[in-house]
Structure formats: C-alpha cells, structure tokens
Write an enzyme that holds these catalytic residues in place. Structure first.
Site, short mmCIF file in Angstrom:
data_model
loop_
_atom_site.label_atom_id
_atom_site.label_comp_id
_atom_site.label_asym_id
_atom_site.label_seq_id
_atom_site.Cartn_x
_atom_site.Cartn_y
_atom_site.Cartn_z
N PRO A 29 0.84 -1.20 0.00
CA PRO A 29 0.00 0.00 0.00
C PRO A 29 0.88 1.25 0.00
CG PRO A 29 -0.75 -1.58 1.66
CD PRO A 29 0.56 -2.09 1.14
N TYR A 177 -0.80 4.82 13.82
CA TYR A 177 -2.25 4.91 13.81
C TYR A 177 -2.82 4.14 15.01
CZ TYR A 177 -1.56 6.86 9.14
OH TYR A 177 -1.17 7.65 8.08
N ALA A 317 7.12 0.23 -3.01
CA ALA A 317 6.24 1.36 -3.33
C ALA A 317 6.98 2.19 -4.37
CB ALA A 317 5.93 2.16 -2.08
N ARG A 318 8.05 2.89 -3.95
CA ARG A 318 8.75 3.78 -4.88
C ARG A 318 9.31 3.08 -6.13
NH1 ARG A 318 12.34 6.72 -0.46
NH2 ARG A 318 12.07 4.65 0.46
FE1 SF4 Z 1 9.52 8.73 -5.83
FE2 SF4 Z 1 11.72 9.95 -6.76
FE3 SF4 Z 1 11.61 7.30 -6.65
FE4 SF4 Z 1 10.10 8.58 -8.41
S1 SF4 Z 1 12.31 8.55 -8.37
S2 SF4 Z 1 9.48 6.91 -7.08
S3 SF4 Z 1 9.62 10.44 -7.29
S4 SF4 Z 1 11.52 8.68 -4.91
#
Ligand code: SF4
Ligand code: ADP
Length: 679
Positions: A29, A177, A317-318
C-alpha cells in the site's frame, strides 16, 4: 530475451492463505494523492502496475469511517456502496492482468484531525493531534463500547472489501495509527484489559485480526502491517514481545521498521535494503510469509532476500512508481531497461501537498488515466520527420528518448562534453549521487536507438540550427542560478552582490570550494542549501545557513527529508539563522533584516553564497523566435522551448516537460481529464 534462470525464485507463485500470488513482486500500500476522490485515476495507475508484472497490487490507506479522515490528503475509502463501486474499478483493472488486489483498512486515530468530516477521532487515550497541520484538537479516549464499535467498523469494512473484489485485506497495525498506539506503552497507559502488559496492549490488534479473518475466511487473505524496532535489542515499545502473541494469526506479514525516516528515507540518507537486517531478525519468529520494502531496484538484491529467506515477497512502493514494469523487465531479461528510483521522494511530496503523486523518473505516473499515457508505450511518429533537441539536461534527454521511441529521426545536441545538464553538477553534491540515474537511464536507452544521433560538445546557434534543417526544434537549454539574491524574499539585487567574495551556486556546482567563514543564504528552500552547507562544512569551512523562512530547507518537509537534513547540519556544526532576509554584503559582514520586524543584524563572513532563484537560459530560444517566419519558410514545422529554459523548476518538472513535448509532437495537446467520484 528470456529471463536469466537465476531469477526464477522471484517468479515462483506463493500461497497467501486462501489465495495465490503469481510471483514475489508485491506493490505494498502506498499513498497516491488519488484515493476516493480520483477513483479512475487510481484504478488506471494500479492496473498499469499489474500489467507491469506486480503479482500483488494494493490500494493506499483506506478509511473505514468518517472519523478517520486525513483531509487534505487523499486516502481511499470503504465506507459505503459508492466506495465499493469505485474500488471495483481498481480490483477489476488489477485482476484483468492476473494479479491480486489488496486493500489497507485504515483508522487514523489522534493523528487525523478530521478536517473534512468534523467528526471526533478516537484513540487509545485523549492525545494531542500530531498531524502536519498541528491542529489544536485531541482525540477522544476510547471506552470499552468504543472498542466494540471499532471492531464492528473493521468487520463491516472487511465485508465491503469482499464485495469490492479484494483478495487481500489488511489490518493496519503500525505507522502511529490507532492500533499501533494501543501497542505503544508511551501512549497506552490504560488500566483496563487493553492496557498494561504486552498481552493486554496487543489485545485489540489480535481481536481485529480475528474479526477480519472470520469475515473474509476462505475468500481473501489477511495481511497485517506491523513495525519492528530497527534494532531488535532496543525495543522500548515491546513490539517484538507483542508480535509473539500474533505471529501465526494472519496469512501474511507486511513488516516495516518502526522509524518512518528509515522506511521512507530519501537516498540522501538511506540506501537500498536498509531495513533488511532487522527483518531478518524476525524471520525465526513466524512461519507465515513476510513481505517488506527496502527501495529495491537491483534484481540481485531482491533475489538475495528471497533466497536467504529473509522475506518471501519483495515489497515495493517507490520502485514500482519509478518503473511500473520492473518485474516484467526482469522476466524478459531486460535488466538494462529498469528505470531505477532515485530516492528523491518527490512522489511522496505531492501526496503531502494533497495532489496526485508524480515521479522524477517516470513522467507517466499519475497520467495513466488523465492523459492516457502508458509508461512503456507511445504513439508511433505522425510522419517521417526529424527533430532537433538542443540541450541534454533532464528535459532534453527525456524528450529525445521519448521521440526516439516514437520513431522520429532525432538529433540531440549538447554544448558540453558530458551529457546530463544540471544532473551532472547536482549529483556530485553530498548525498545526491543517485540523482545521476535520471541521466544514466536515458543515456542507456538513447545509445541503443539507431534513429538518434547525439552530438556532445556542440553549442548550437541560430545558423547551425537552420543548417541542420530539422522539421521540429525543441529548445531545452536550461537555466542558471542567480547570484544577486533575487528570489522569493527580494526582487532586486542585494548591495555588494558583485563582490569577488560572493560565490555563485553555478561556481560551486562546477567544483569551486568555499573557504573560511561562509554564509549560505537559502531562499530556495529545497535541497541545494543544505547540500552546499554540508559540502562547505566537509571542506573545513565554518558555515552559517540563513533563511528568510521560519525553518530551514522548508520544502524538504514534504519529501520527509527535513529531519535527517537538520540532524546532518547539526552534526556538521552548521549555525542556523531563520526569518532573516539578505540585504547586503560588505567588508566581511552580511547584512540581514528580520522578515517580521525589519530589525537589522550582521553576520561575519569571508564568503557569501546566495541561493535564491534561477534565470532561464533562453537567449537561443529568443533568437530563434525572432527568426521564426524565415525558418518556417525553410521547412521548419514546429519550434518550442521546454524545461528550465521555459520556467525553472524541479527535475521532475523538466522530465515531465520533455516527455509531454515528445508525446504531443504532431498532435494537439493531450486532454487533462478531471476525475470525479462515481455514483
Ligand atoms: Fe519517488 Fe523519486 Fe523514486 Fe520517483 S524517483 S518513485 S519520485 S523517490
Ligand atoms: P533542464 O533541466 O531544462 O533539462 P539543464 O540546465 O539541466 O536543463 O540542461 C540544459 C543543457 O542545455 C545544459 O547541459 C547546457 O549545456 C545545454 N545547452 C545550453 N545551451 C546550449 C546550446 N546553445 N547548444 C547546445 N546545448 C546547450
């Protein structure tokens, strides 16, 4: 090309309770700035990730009640029938690609001030709100009746999750949380059966896991998001002991470390797989599958996590934002095509600003539905024509890359020997090395395109451009930092700005090191001020960092970098001066003015580095524009300027501008659709 069989373990299916994930790639998530307000945008974005090979794709945090409202940030929501149909868009998009869809049921507690719903938050105690807005309100301490109501909210939401088609339903036990706060003796000082010893503090989390498991039994897996201490033996919250009461309850553990700055740290401070030592410590304590993040971009690092058994699935995630097709590229043996996250947290920053996320590396992020952009596909060229791109910073590189992909004949000209523009200079500053990935990925792509010719060390002028006779010309010549202090706080040059002891940012970026007592005046408020302060300090200078704002590096609050930046500056012995504007520099003294009272003050300095704003390097554009009609008569079809030479901004804006120019060449501007909640 088939994948290297070494990576087979990453592609083995895995059983998660009653469901089976097709591989080990798990998009955990993550907030998107889309949520319940932009359901179509969110569904398309998640669907693209499933198409890119992520075996599990989850929502962002998903509110289960009006009293858990994170406005102005965008969460998902599962509170009624409309939410079910909105989230159906996402589960359908994910299922269409053969992936599993997960939903993270969320109740905030004292951290959410409920600014939209105006409901009262409840939590383990009556705690002072701790949101970014710092709203002066407190949560309501939960009674035993409230606890029963809270459990019912989860049961109801779990039913809706099934109706919406989710395969994995989360119980959210971390990130400060409500459920986490029950675990934490710092907040939980209750004297009933939900407070005191670990067995009591963990009771509510255990009950909610059991409630949700009962509801989704046999139809969906139950995942629990949980944090462990970054160092096992230092566990003030007793999280490991609490874990012992839960270890075999869920179908999947989604484990993070109990320090958001480690979990979500920018690449300036935190590198790949930084949390995995702690995760390895937990392995022996549960037989259930574990997923965990570590900003993984290297297939070998991912593989070693699975092979060593530290974790069973690669959480991301990123990396999934920067490259939604990362798993597919490993599967197809195209490792060199992986667009690695640079860890800038610009994605997170825009969620923090309450708008859809964007990505420095992936200009299509957030545009999948709105503009119909796909991260791997663009329309073929509209005609057999050539495009000249002048300047190879992030804007020019991205434009050339996307135009090359469309099949145009592309010439990329760069004045300097090294391609990359600002990336070359900024990535040499302390901590910013990963920013070079913006240049390197694009260069790697360009070098393999037979229809792209690259000419470094070629400063073009109007005559040279006319001689090249390309049908389309894109000017991406960048911008330069001013050294006269003009910026947000002042609109005219400061007195003494032409002194030899005023060192411009451009000089620093090109390798000049400051000397002696240095004042850095930061009216830019992002990373350069602190990066140059750390550089100056490391080269032996005595450094004072001055800002006209109330806090230093203010914009880095959005990227979650502010705290580590401040810590690094303190450790480097940098002096801080806030709420002071720059007035002048003379005889070894920097003249400042209090932004509130106008009161004058001075700081002794051998050298002054003003960081304020930039001037577009648009002389070439202006000259071409003046010759536009002649050029049009000689075959020019279009002329445009993009990136910093049009309007200086962050790197993500330049990459986006380059991509947009390439997508729209030969067609009209793409429509920006507005998302609406569906009923
Ligand atoms: Fe986030 Fe920068 Fe990675 Fe793109 S490059 S997912 S903006 S941390
Ligand atoms: P952006 O962020 O908009 O991509 P940068 O400043 O990073 O801008 O890059 C601009 C690039 O354009 C620099 O590398 C610069 O050397 C190059 N450049 C500027 N003027 C010319 C020119 N006349 N001919 C070729 N390249 C140029």
């Amino acid at each position: 090309m088939p994948r290297d069989s070494r990576y087979d373990p990453l592609f083995e299916p895995i059983q998660l309770g009653p469901v089976t994930a097709p591989n080990r790639f798990y998009q955990v998530p993550h907030c998107s700035g889309m949520g319940y307000q932009r359901p179509q945008m969110m569904a398309a974005m998640r669907g693209v990730k499933a198409e890119g090979g992520w075996g599990v794709v989850c929502t962002e945090y998903c509110s289960i009640h009006a009293s858990s409202d994170d406005s102005p940030y965008q969460s998902a929501s599962l509170r009624d029938a409309d939410d079910i149909s909105n989230l159906r868009l996402m589960t359908d998009a994910v299922h269409a690609e053969g992936a599993l869809a997960g939903v993270e049921l969320w109740y905030g507690g004292f951290t959410t001030p409920n600014l939209y719903s105006r409901e009262v938050s409840m939590d383990v105690a009556s705690l002072a709100n701790e949101s970014t807005q710092g709203v002066p309100v407190q949560s309501q301490a939960m009674t035993l009746d409230d606890i029963q109501a809270f459990r019912q909210m989860h049961r109801d939401a779990a039913k809706r999750a099934l109706d919406a088609g989710f395969d994995i339903v989360y119980v959210y036990g971390n990130h400060g949380y409500l459920l986490h706060n029950f675990l934490n003796p710092y907040f939980n000082q209750r004297d009933d059966e939900y407070g005191g010893v670990a067995e009591n503090r963990v009771r509510l989390l255990r009950e909610v896991i059991e409630d949700v498991s009962e509801i989704v039994s046999g139809r969906a897996a139950v995942a629990v998001r949980y944090s462990i201490p970054p160092q096992f033996d230092i566990d003030p919250q007793g999280l490991i002991e609490c874990f012992g009461y839960l270890a075999e309850l869920p179908d999947l553990w989604d484990i993070t470390v109990n320090d958001y700055h480690l979990e979500m740290g920018s690449s300036r401070f935190i590198k790949e797989a930084a949390n995995q030592e702690a995760i390895a410590g937990l392995r022996a304590l549960t037989g259930k599958p574990i997923v965990s993040v570590g900003r993984f971009t290297s297939p070998d690092t991912m593989l070693s996590q699975i092979v060593s058994g530290t974790q069973d699935m690669i959480g991301a995630a990123r990396p999934s934002i920067a490259d939604p097709f990362l798993p597919r590229k490993i599967e197809q043996g195209r490792l060199e095509d992986i667009r690695e996250c640079i860890g800038c947290n610009v994605c997170y920053a825009h969620n923090s600003l309450g708008v859809p996320i964007r990505c420095t590396q992936n200009p299509t992020m957030g545009e999948e539905w709105r503009r119909g952009w796909h991260p791997e596909r663009t329309e073929a060229r509209h005609a057999d024509q050539s495009v000249l791109v002048v300047g190879s910073g992030p804007a020019g590189l991205e434009a050339a890359c996307a135009l090359g992909q469309r099949g145009y004949r592309v010439i990329l000209a760069e004045a300097e020997q090294e391609l990359g523009g600002r990336i070359n200079r900024e990535s040499r500053l302390p901590g910013l090395a990963e920013y070079a990935r913006v240049r390197d990925w694009r260069l790697g792509q360009l070098q393999r395109m037979v229809n792209v010719d690259i000419y470094p060390d070629n400063r073009l002028d109007v005559d040279a451009i006319a001689e090249l006779a390309c049908e389309h010309v894109i000017i991406a010549t960048g911008a330069s930092w001013r050294s006269d202090g003009v910026g947000r706080w002042r609109n005219s040059a400061f007195a003494g700005c032409d002194s030899d002891q005023v060192i411009g940012v451009e000089q620093i970026l090109r390798g000049k090191l400051p000397e002696g007592r240095v004042v850095i005046y930061d009216d830019d408020h992002y990373y350069l001020g602190s990066a140059i302060a750390l550089l100056a300090s490391a080269s032996g200078c005595q450094v004072a960092l001055v800002s006209p704002s109330d806090s230093l590096a203010e914009w880095s609050h959005n990227t979650e970098e502010h705290r580590p930046v401040m810590r690094a500056l303190i450790e480097a012995g940098v002096e801080f001066v806030t709420a002071k504007g720059l007035v002048g520099f003379d005889l070894g003294k920097v003249q400042l003015e209090c932004v509130y009272s106008g009161q004058s003050s001075q700081l002794a300095a051998d050298q002054l580095i003003p960081i304020s704003s930039r001037v577009a390097d648009d002389a070439l554009w202006i000259a071409l524009d003046q010759h536009r009609s002649e050029l049009l008569q000689h075959g020019l079809v279009s002329l445009q300027r993009i990136g910093d030479c049009r309007a200086p901004g962050i790197i993500a804006a330049a990459v986006y501008a380059g991509h947009k120019a390439a997508r729209e060449l030969g067609s009209r501007q793409s429509e920006v659709k507005r998302d609406r909640v569906l009923t």
